[in-house]
Design a protein around this motif. Structure first.
Motif, PDB file in Angstrom:
ATOM      1  N   ASN A   1      -3.311 -14.759  -0.542  1.00  0.00           N
ATOM      2  CA  ASN A   1      -3.082 -13.342  -0.809  1.00  0.00           C
ATOM      3  C   ASN A   1      -4.395 -12.574  -0.676  1.00  0.00           C
ATOM      4  O   ASN A   1      -4.460 -11.550   0.008  1.00  0.00           O
ATOM      5  CB  ASN A   1      -2.484 -13.163  -2.206  1.00  0.00           C
TER       6      ASN A   1
ATOM      7  N   ASP B   1       0.399  -3.347   1.154  1.00  0.00           N
ATOM      8  CA  ASP B   1       1.040  -4.281   0.221  1.00  0.00           C
ATOM      9  C   ASP B   1       2.262  -4.956   0.841  1.00  0.00           C
ATOM     10  O   ASP B   1       2.491  -6.143   0.640  1.00  0.00           O
ATOM     11  CB  ASP B   1       1.458  -3.580  -1.076  1.00  0.00           C
TER      12      ASP B   1
ATOM     13  N   THR C   1      -5.413  -9.889   2.292  1.00  0.00           N
ATOM     14  CA  THR C   1      -5.778  -8.535   1.876  1.00  0.00           C
ATOM     15  C   THR C   1      -7.120  -8.118   2.475  1.00  0.00           C
ATOM     16  O   THR C   1      -7.269  -6.991   2.965  1.00  0.00           O
ATOM     17  CB  THR C   1      -5.819  -8.435   0.348  1.00  0.00           C
TER      18      THR C   1
ATOM     19  N   ASN D   1       2.739  -8.993   1.629  1.00  0.00           N
ATOM     20  CA  ASN D   1       3.916  -9.725   1.142  1.00  0.00           C
ATOM     21  C   ASN D   1       4.705 -10.358   2.284  1.00  0.00           C
ATOM     22  O   ASN D   1       5.170 -11.492   2.168  1.00  0.00           O
ATOM     23  CB  ASN D   1       4.812  -8.814   0.310  1.00  0.00           C
TER      24      ASN D   1
END
Length: 68
Positions: A52, A27, A56, A31
């Motif tokens: 995003n 995570d 991921t 970010n």
């Protein structure tokens, strides 16, 4: 996600890829990369959301590239 956005993202990864990324939680790394992209490129909310998800799904590849 446009081909240009993909090129820009991978260019950013190759420019700022650092071995200390390997110590980041998933995570946190997502970010970090999103924030770097937002600072460098004008991303819409939709672009940010798509990016995003893209990041991921490709974290193992990103970590592999940083090691090399």
């Amino acid at each position: 996600m446009t081909p240009e956005m993909i090129r820009q993202f991978w260019s950013l990864v190759s420019e700022i890829g650092r071995p200390d990324w390997l110590n980041q939680r998933d995570d946190d790394l997502v970010n970090l990369l999103l924030n770097a992209c937002q600072k460098r490129y004008a991303l819409s909310t939709v672009d940010t959301s798509v990016l995003n998800r893209y990041i991921t799904l490709r974290l193992p590849l990103i970590r592999e590239i940083v090691v090399d």
